[in-house]
Scaffold this motif. Structure first.
Motif, PDB file in Angstrom:
ATOM      1  N   LEU A   1       0.918  -0.928   0.069  1.00 52.79           N
ATOM      2  CA  LEU A   1      -0.003  -0.069   0.060  1.00 52.79           C
ATOM      3  C   LEU A   1       0.888   1.380  -0.013  1.00 52.79           C
ATOM      4  O   LEU A   1       0.473   2.203  -0.680  1.00 52.79           O
ATOM      5  CB  LEU A   1      -1.217   0.082   1.309  1.00 52.79           C
TER       6      LEU A   1
ATOM      7  N   THR B   1     -13.112  -3.774 -12.575  1.00 54.80           N
ATOM      8  CA  THR B   1     -12.921  -4.184 -11.320  1.00 54.80           C
ATOM      9  C   THR B   1     -12.254  -5.440 -11.410  1.00 54.80           C
ATOM     10  O   THR B   1     -11.100  -5.689 -10.712  1.00 54.80           O
ATOM     11  CB  THR B   1     -14.158  -4.205 -10.514  1.00 54.80           C
TER      12      THR B   1
ATOM     13  N   ALA C   1      -5.261  -9.433  -1.279  1.00 50.73           N
ATOM     14  CA  ALA C   1      -5.674  -8.351  -0.754  1.00 50.73           C
ATOM     15  C   ALA C   1      -5.620  -6.970  -1.467  1.00 50.73           C
ATOM     16  O   ALA C   1      -6.357  -6.162  -1.894  1.00 50.73           O
ATOM     17  CB  ALA C   1      -5.816  -8.230   0.699  1.00 50.73           C
ATOM     18  N   PHE C   2      -4.087  -6.880  -1.767  1.00 52.20           N
ATOM     19  CA  PHE C   2      -3.666  -5.653  -2.460  1.00 52.20           C
ATOM     20  C   PHE C   2      -4.220  -5.541  -3.998  1.00 52.20           C
ATOM     21  O   PHE C   2      -4.479  -4.669  -4.378  1.00 52.20           O
ATOM     22  CB  PHE C   2      -2.202  -5.709  -2.315  1.00 52.20           C
TER      23      PHE C   2
ATOM     24  N   LEU D   1      -7.870  -4.551  -3.661  1.00 53.19           N
ATOM     25  CA  LEU D   1      -7.801  -3.229  -3.599  1.00 53.19           C
ATOM     26  C   LEU D   1      -7.694  -2.320  -4.783  1.00 53.19           C
ATOM     27  O   LEU D   1      -8.399  -1.363  -4.840  1.00 53.19           O
ATOM     28  CB  LEU D   1      -6.823  -2.575  -2.378  1.00 53.19           C
ATOM     29  N   ARG D   2      -6.803  -2.730  -5.413  1.00 59.31           N
ATOM     30  CA  ARG D   2      -6.477  -1.919  -6.957  1.00 59.31           C
ATOM     31  C   ARG D   2      -7.589  -1.955  -7.613  1.00 59.31           C
ATOM     32  O   ARG D   2      -8.149  -1.176  -8.356  1.00 59.31           O
ATOM     33  CB  ARG D   2      -5.180  -2.489  -7.400  1.00 59.31           C
TER      34      ARG D   2
ATOM     35  N   VAL E   1     -10.833  -2.494  -6.750  1.00 61.19           N
ATOM     36  CA  VAL E   1     -12.059  -1.705  -6.284  1.00 61.19           C
ATOM     37  C   VAL E   1     -11.523  -0.335  -6.657  1.00 61.19           C
ATOM     38  O   VAL E   1     -12.571   0.527  -7.019  1.00 61.19           O
ATOM     39  CB  VAL E   1     -12.165  -2.047  -4.766  1.00 61.19           C
ATOM     40  N   LEU E   2     -10.457   0.329  -6.687  1.00 64.00           N
ATOM     41  CA  LEU E   2     -10.108   1.765  -6.818  1.00 64.00           C
ATOM     42  C   LEU E   2     -10.449   1.789  -8.271  1.00 64.00           C
ATOM     43  O   LEU E   2     -10.889   2.898  -8.363  1.00 64.00           O
ATOM     44  CB  LEU E   2      -8.539   1.987  -6.539  1.00 64.00           C
TER      45      LEU E   2
ATOM     46  N   VAL F   1     -16.593  -5.162  -4.357  1.00 70.50           N
ATOM     47  CA  VAL F   1     -15.388  -5.806  -3.680  1.00 70.50           C
ATOM     48  C   VAL F   1     -15.260  -7.251  -3.822  1.00 70.50           C
ATOM     49  O   VAL F   1     -14.312  -7.646  -3.870  1.00 70.50           O
ATOM     50  CB  VAL F   1     -15.929  -5.714  -2.081  1.00 70.50           C
TER      51      VAL F   1
ATOM     52  N   CYS G   1     -12.092  -9.201  -5.361  1.00 72.13           N
ATOM     53  CA  CYS G   1     -11.437 -10.704  -4.726  1.00 72.13           C
ATOM     54  C   CYS G   1     -11.661 -11.710  -5.695  1.00 72.13           C
ATOM     55  O   CYS G   1     -10.651 -12.270  -5.672  1.00 72.13           O
ATOM     56  CB  CYS G   1     -12.177 -10.990  -3.432  1.00 72.13           C
TER      57      CYS G   1
END
Length: 273
Positions: A33, A85, A126-127, A130-131, A133-134, A164, A168
């Motif tokens: 992050l 996504t 998880a990283f 997150l990307r 989702v961003l 989300v 995943c």
């Protein structure tokens, strides 16, 4: 007997393992992050440019020239959100793993953490999620502007957990792909995987409307991206034909579990090999 381990001691040992796993996961994720903050423009450029032009051409230009119906924009936006996504998470997870394993060797440092190997794999997953989702969060307002469309606050809140979950799913697929393919072949396999995923993911059309093209409908049914696109349509365009939301959610969760398990196994093999 003095050599026996009591039940309280077993619980204490299990608790310590969970604490070590959590600290290892947090440390590995935090490092990624920290690096991502400096690379946000590059990350968004990688994942948003193609969906933007798909929105512009398919959702605006084709409507303006009368080639598709005006309500097509409402069908297209959930599919583009799903694509951005899912592929954003898949791409960043798979290519990040290849880069870490073969170029920077950063994973060698993280594998020295006093935590199980799976925590590092979960942190990478998880990283990547997150990307994803961003990327999805950024493409939505772009879609509103390009398509002259709007979702209600209720529709946005209903779409967020699906984004989300889809991220995943994409990250789990990326973990699997990034550990199953040799580094020198990743570009070829990525191109081979992304194109079929894009065109069989029900992005540009509702899946139930393929009933007259049964072979292609069955092919799309094998793609987890289809269920993300259809689930997003279920909450944003409920009047349009779509796969029932419970079915979409079930398939997405199943895909996360299966691809994640395969990815963690592949990560362990690459790390120890």
């Amino acid at each position: 007997m003095s050599g026996q381990v009591t039940e309280p001691e077993q619980r204490a040992g299990g608790g310590r393992r969970l604490v070590r796993a959590w600290h290892g996961f947090r440390a590995a994720l935090w490092r990624d992050l920290f690096v991502m903050v400096r690379e946000v423009p590059r990350v968004l450029a990688q994942t948003v440019v193609q969906p933007f032009f798909m929105l512009l051409v398919m959702g605006h230009v084709l409507i303006q020239i009368g080639y598709v119906r005006e309500d097509y924009a409402a069908i297209l936006l959930p599919g583009i959100l799903a694509l951005t996504t899912f592929l954003g998470a898949l791409q960043n997870t798979a290519l990040g793993l290849v880069f870490d394993f073969s170029v920077t060797r950063e994973l060698e440092d993280r594998l020295l953490l006093p935590a199980p190997l799976y925590t590092v794999a979960l942190a990478k997953m998880a990283f990547g999620a997150l990307r994803g989702v961003l990327s999805g969060v950024v493409i939505v307002p772009i879609g509103f502007l390009v398509l002259d469309l709007w979702w209600t606050p209720g529709q946005m809140l209903a779409a967020l957990p699906l984004v989300v979950l889809g991220a995943c799913c994409g990250a789990a697929a990326g973990l699997w792909l990034g550990t199953a393919v040799e580094s020198r072949n990743i570009a070829v396999w990525f191109a081979i995987a992304v194109t079929p995923l894009t065109f069989t993911g029900a992005i540009q059309f509702p899946w139930p409307m393929l009933s007259d093209t049964l072979w292609f409908q069955m092919l799309c049914a094998l793609n987890p991206l289809t269920y993300l696109s259809e689930s997003l349509r279920a909450v944003t365009v409920p009047a349009a034909p779509h796969i029932p939301l419970p079915i979409g959610l079930t398939v997405l969760v199943f895909s996360v579990v299966v691809a994640g398990a395969l990815g963690i196994r592949g990560f362990r093999a690459r790390a120890l090999g």
